[in-house]
Write an enzyme that holds these catalytic residues in place. Structure first.
Site, PDB file in Angstrom:
ATOM      1  N   ASN A  12       0.873  -1.164   0.000  1.00 52.55           N
ATOM      2  CA  ASN A  12       0.000   0.000   0.000  1.00 52.55           C
ATOM      3  C   ASN A  12       0.915   1.221   0.000  1.00 52.55           C
ATOM      4  O   ASN A  12       1.329   1.710   1.047  1.00 52.55           O
ATOM      5  CB  ASN A  12      -0.890  -0.063   1.257  1.00 52.55           C
ATOM      6  CG  ASN A  12      -1.810   1.140   1.406  1.00 52.55           C
ATOM      7  OD1 ASN A  12      -1.666   2.140   0.713  1.00 52.55           O
ATOM      8  ND2 ASN A  12      -2.755   1.037   2.328  1.00 52.55           N
ATOM      9  N   ARG A  96      -2.118  -1.663  -3.851  1.00 49.56           N
ATOM     10  CA  ARG A  96      -3.166  -0.651  -3.822  1.00 49.56           C
ATOM     11  C   ARG A  96      -2.851   0.353  -4.933  1.00 49.56           C
ATOM     12  O   ARG A  96      -1.729   0.862  -5.010  1.00 49.56           O
ATOM     13  CB  ARG A  96      -3.158   0.077  -2.481  1.00 49.56           C
ATOM     14  CG  ARG A  96      -4.146   1.237  -2.452  1.00 49.56           C
ATOM     15  CD  ARG A  96      -3.952   2.091  -1.211  1.00 49.56           C
ATOM     16  NE  ARG A  96      -4.966   3.139  -1.148  1.00 49.56           N
ATOM     17  CZ  ARG A  96      -4.791   4.293  -0.523  1.00 49.56           C
ATOM     18  NH1 ARG A  96      -3.635   4.579   0.070  1.00 49.56           N
ATOM     19  NH2 ARG A  96      -5.749   5.185  -0.477  1.00 49.56           N
ATOM     20  N   HIS A 185     -10.383   5.583  -1.434  1.00 51.53           N
ATOM     21  CA  HIS A 185     -10.457   4.770  -0.217  1.00 51.53           C
ATOM     22  C   HIS A 185     -11.497   3.654  -0.364  1.00 51.53           C
ATOM     23  O   HIS A 185     -12.049   3.173   0.623  1.00 51.53           O
ATOM     24  CB  HIS A 185     -10.845   5.614   1.025  1.00 51.53           C
ATOM     25  CG  HIS A 185      -9.830   6.646   1.425  1.00 51.53           C
ATOM     26  ND1 HIS A 185     -10.197   7.928   1.782  1.00 51.53           N
ATOM     27  CD2 HIS A 185      -8.490   6.595   1.532  1.00 51.53           C
ATOM     28  CE1 HIS A 185      -9.117   8.620   2.106  1.00 51.53           C
ATOM     29  NE2 HIS A 185      -8.064   7.830   1.955  1.00 51.53           N
ATOM     30  N   ASN A 216      -5.137  10.319   7.328  1.00 49.63           N
ATOM     31  CA  ASN A 216      -4.533  11.580   6.902  1.00 49.63           C
ATOM     32  C   ASN A 216      -5.345  12.129   5.745  1.00 49.63           C
ATOM     33  O   ASN A 216      -5.750  13.283   5.739  1.00 49.63           O
ATOM     34  CB  ASN A 216      -3.085  11.336   6.501  1.00 49.63           C
ATOM     35  CG  ASN A 216      -2.179  12.343   7.150  1.00 49.63           C
ATOM     36  OD1 ASN A 216      -2.554  13.503   7.355  1.00 49.63           O
ATOM     37  ND2 ASN A 216      -0.993  11.915   7.500  1.00 49.63           N
ATOM     38  N   ARG A 246      -5.082  18.509   3.359  1.00 51.42           N
ATOM     39  CA  ARG A 246      -5.900  18.921   2.204  1.00 51.42           C
ATOM     40  C   ARG A 246      -7.137  19.682   2.663  1.00 51.42           C
ATOM     41  O   ARG A 246      -7.742  19.330   3.678  1.00 51.42           O
ATOM     42  CB  ARG A 246      -6.333  17.695   1.395  1.00 51.42           C
ATOM     43  CG  ARG A 246      -5.171  16.954   0.756  1.00 51.42           C
ATOM     44  CD  ARG A 246      -5.601  15.640   0.132  1.00 51.42           C
ATOM     45  NE  ARG A 246      -4.727  14.572   0.569  1.00 51.42           N
ATOM     46  CZ  ARG A 246      -5.007  13.279   0.458  1.00 51.42           C
ATOM     47  NH1 ARG A 246      -6.136  12.882  -0.086  1.00 51.42           N
ATOM     48  NH2 ARG A 246      -4.151  12.379   0.897  1.00 51.42           N
ATOM     49  N   GLU A 338     -10.695   5.637  14.302  1.00 50.62           N
ATOM     50  CA  GLU A 338     -10.574   4.512  15.232  1.00 50.62           C
ATOM     51  C   GLU A 338     -10.066   4.939  16.608  1.00 50.62           C
ATOM     52  O   GLU A 338     -10.313   4.260  17.601  1.00 50.62           O
ATOM     53  CB  GLU A 338      -9.598   3.469  14.653  1.00 50.62           C
ATOM     54  CG  GLU A 338     -10.168   2.741  13.454  1.00 50.62           C
ATOM     55  CD  GLU A 338      -9.107   1.965  12.673  1.00 50.62           C
ATOM     56  OE1 GLU A 338      -8.121   1.511  13.277  1.00 50.62           O
ATOM     57  OE2 GLU A 338      -9.274   1.820  11.440  1.00 50.62           O
ATOM     58  N   GLU A 389      -7.264  -2.303   4.903  1.00 50.97           N
ATOM     59  CA  GLU A 389      -7.118  -2.228   3.448  1.00 50.97           C
ATOM     60  C   GLU A 389      -6.231  -3.355   2.941  1.00 50.97           C
ATOM     61  O   GLU A 389      -6.474  -3.920   1.881  1.00 50.97           O
ATOM     62  CB  GLU A 389      -6.523  -0.864   3.050  1.00 50.97           C
ATOM     63  CG  GLU A 389      -7.493   0.299   3.224  1.00 50.97           C
ATOM     64  CD  GLU A 389      -6.804   1.668   3.132  1.00 50.97           C
ATOM     65  OE1 GLU A 389      -6.054   2.007   4.078  1.00 50.97           O
ATOM     66  OE2 GLU A 389      -7.005   2.383   2.149  1.00 50.97           O
TER      67      GLU A 389
HETATM   68  N1  LIG Z   1      -4.380   7.758  19.153  1.00 52.02           N
HETATM   69  C1  LIG Z   1      -4.752   8.635  18.218  1.00 52.02           C
HETATM   70  N2  LIG Z   1      -5.558   9.675  18.526  1.00 52.02           N
HETATM   71  C2  LIG Z   1      -5.926  10.557  17.589  1.00 52.02           C
HETATM   72  N3  LIG Z   1      -5.561  10.502  16.305  1.00 52.02           N
HETATM   73  C3  LIG Z   1      -4.761   9.491  15.937  1.00 52.02           C
HETATM   74  C4  LIG Z   1      -4.319   8.504  16.863  1.00 52.02           C
HETATM   75  N4  LIG Z   1      -3.540   7.631  16.183  1.00 52.02           N
HETATM   76  C5  LIG Z   1      -3.503   8.054  14.906  1.00 52.02           C
HETATM   77  N5  LIG Z   1      -4.230   9.174  14.750  1.00 52.02           N
HETATM   78  C6  LIG Z   1      -4.436   9.955  13.532  1.00 52.02           C
HETATM   79  O1  LIG Z   1      -4.464   9.095  12.401  1.00 52.02           O
HETATM   80  C7  LIG Z   1      -3.721   9.683  11.335  1.00 52.02           C
HETATM   81  C8  LIG Z   1      -3.188   8.612  10.409  1.00 52.02           C
HETATM   82  O2  LIG Z   1      -4.254   7.770  10.005  1.00 52.02           O
HETATM   83  P1  LIG Z   1      -4.042   6.622   8.915  1.00 52.02           P
HETATM   84  O3  LIG Z   1      -5.351   5.987   8.712  1.00 52.02           O
HETATM   85  O4  LIG Z   1      -2.897   5.774   9.315  1.00 52.02           O
HETATM   86  O5  LIG Z   1      -3.687   7.550   7.693  1.00 52.02           O
HETATM   87  P2  LIG Z   1      -3.034   7.321   6.271  1.00 52.02           P
HETATM   88  O6  LIG Z   1      -3.339   5.891   5.873  1.00 52.02           O
HETATM   89  O7  LIG Z   1      -3.751   8.317   5.443  1.00 52.02           O
HETATM   90  O8  LIG Z   1      -1.591   7.597   6.436  1.00 52.02           O
HETATM   91  C9  LIG Z   1      -2.643  10.493  12.034  1.00 52.02           C
HETATM   92  O9  LIG Z   1      -2.214  11.558  11.241  1.00 52.02           O
HETATM   93  C10 LIG Z   1      -3.350  10.977  13.289  1.00 52.02           C
HETATM   94  O10 LIG Z   1      -3.965  12.222  13.017  1.00 52.02           O
HETATM   95  C1  LIG Z   2      -6.799   8.516  -1.684  1.00 50.82           C
HETATM   96  C2  LIG Z   2      -6.154   9.002  -0.444  1.00 50.82           C
HETATM   97  O1  LIG Z   2      -6.398  10.105  -0.010  1.00 50.82           O
HETATM   98  O2  LIG Z   2      -5.339   8.139   0.166  1.00 50.82           O
HETATM   99  P1  LIG Z   2      -4.509   8.397   1.526  1.00 50.82           P
HETATM  100  O3  LIG Z   2      -5.509   8.625   2.610  1.00 50.82           O
HETATM  101  O4  LIG Z   2      -3.734   7.122   1.710  1.00 50.82           O
HETATM  102  O5  LIG Z   2      -3.638   9.600   1.286  1.00 50.82           O
HETATM  103 MG   LIG Z   3      -4.832   5.493   4.379  1.00 48.59          MG
END
Ligand SMILES: Nc1ncnc2c1ncn2[C@@H]1O[C@H](COP(=O)(O)OP(=O)(O)O)[C@@H](O)[C@H]1O
Ligand SMILES: CC(=O)OP(=O)(O)O
Ligand SMILES: [Mg+2]
Length: 403
Positions: A12, A96, A185, A216, A246, A338, A389
């Protein structure tokens, strides 16, 4: 060659990270999981856990210049535990791929034509598709004999009706440039909506779910009987919710204004909206944990950023409630969804008239399992449903190559 190889490696590749898992689809066992973060920055970080050997998590900090170097580092980590990419037990590598346009509605075995199409879509997924292509090319280099499968973020959303998928702009212009709402997503929205039905003890075809994927990148979707009918991301992953970096929805005239009156180039505006907006643009931090710490310490900028984030989220809950007519459940997922109880609480606050409420004690419980956080008497279930995912990509990849 093993008679029936059953292992799948899932990659991913995000804009600055690679999440990966090695799974054995014979029994669903996770053999190794890991994450490479901050690719291209001065201190990249690799965290690798060899679950198969029961070994401890290994963390390394070292500069990792690009996604190719990241994948080579992942391959080295796997090899250290005898789980290397040369294993005859590996059946396929699942990738992915964020943007699949209209062409890819199903998981697809990767050919040169498929890579060419993913490449053609780079302008509408500039942060993601290039990383996905590098992941594919590097994996092909390491195991040219193995089937590589692309699982698209956009696929689950191809069931959206035209009324939700089309922008209200001139039809000829839209069609000439394939401008429409694709949504992203999708593997997460598909997986989480199914898991939510399971949590309610129902078949996905029987329930309407609003899924809030808050990582994120963040997006919402309205899922009716297992099929997506609307989602918040559009032509690109920029539309919709307020995200880490964003902006989500803005008046498109803001872009014209910045271009005509603020002397900004298209690249500068692109970077502003994709990388310097959202939570980081509003308060200087994109991590919800840090924002909550600042709010607890009385920081007003962080508090306003949080309020703007939640206000947008609430608007989408209301919008998708109306789109679906009847809602059985709202599911919070991904990093923020989560883990951040205050976000969940604030997002449904004041919506009791819609049958929506959160129980404070249930909301405070932490865990890795899907769980309800609404009071037993609530008309609409509110749930925390961890996304996976990688498992979804592995399942779809294996189904395709073992068919
Ligand atoms: N314990 C927590 N409390 C609040 N927010 C959290 C916690 N753990 C992770 N996060 C949030 O989750 C974000 C990352 O989420 P994730 O689903 O892993 O994102 P991505 O796949 O887009 O990188 C972090 O930037 C943070 O803001
Ligand atoms: C599509 C997309 O925004 O993916 P990610 O959350 O992994 O940046
Ligand atoms: Mg993600």
């Amino acid at each position: 060659m093993t008679a029936n190889p059953t292992r799948v490696l899932v990659l991913n590749s995000g804009s600055s990270s690679v999440k990966y898992q090695l799974l054995d689809m014979a029994d669903g066992a996770r053999l190794a999981v890991g994450l490479v973060e901050r690719i291209g920055e001065e201190t990249s970080r690799l965290a690798h856990t060899p679950l198969a050997t029961g070994g401890a998590k290994r963390e390394t900090e070292a500069p990792i210049a690009d996604h190719e170097a990241a994948l080579r580092a992942v391959a080295r980590e796997l090899a250290e535990d005898g789980l290397g990419l040369d294993s005859p037990e590996l059946a396929a590598i699942g990738h992915r791929v964020v943007h699949g346009g209209l062409k890819f509605t199903e998981p697809t075995v990767i050919t040169e034509e498929v890579v060419a199409e993913i490449e053609r879509l780079v302008p509408v997924a500039p942060l993601h598709n290039p990383a996905n292509i590098t992941g594919i090319r590097t994996a092909q280099g390491l195991r040219p004999d193995l089937p590589q499968v692309a699982v698209f973020d956009t696929a689950f959303h191809t069931t959206m009706p035209e009324s939700a998928a089309r922008y209200a702009i001139d039809v000829e212009t839209a069609d000439a440039h394939r401008i429409r709402r694709y949504g992203f997503h999708g593997t997460s929205h598909a997986y989480v909506s199914r898991e939510t039905a399971k949590l309610l003890g129902k078949d996905p075809s029987e329930v309407n779910v609003i899924v809030l994927h808050l990582g994120n990148g963040a997006s919402a979707s309205a899922v009716r009987g297992g099929r997506c009918v609307d989602t918040s991301m559009g032509l690109t992953p920029l539309e919709g919710l307020v995200m880490g970096t964003r902006s989500g929805d803005i008046d498109p005239a803001v872009i014209l204004h910045l271009s005509r009156n603020a002397g900004m180039s298209t690249d500068e505006i692109d970077s502003l909206l994709n990388k310097k907006s959202g939570l980081i643009g509003l308060c200087g931090d994109n991590d919800m944990r840090e924002i909550r710490r600042r709010i607890d310490a009385g920081d007003e900028r962080a508090a306003l950023a949080f309020d703007i984030y939640v206000h947008r989220l609430k608007k989408y809950i209301g919008a998708y409630y109306a789109v679906l007519g009847k809602v059985d459940a709202i599911a919070f997922t991904a990093g923020v969804g989560e883990n951040a109880a205050p976000v969940r609480e604030a997002a449904v606050a004041g919506l009791a008239e819609l049958g929506l409420a959160v129980d404070a004690d249930l909301n405070a419980v932490r865990g890795d399992e899907p769980r309800l956080i609404s009071p037993a008497s609530a008309r609409v279930a509110v749930a925390v449903v961890p996304t996976d995912e990688e498992l979804e990509i592995a399942t779809q990849t294996y189904a395709l190559v073992s068919a």
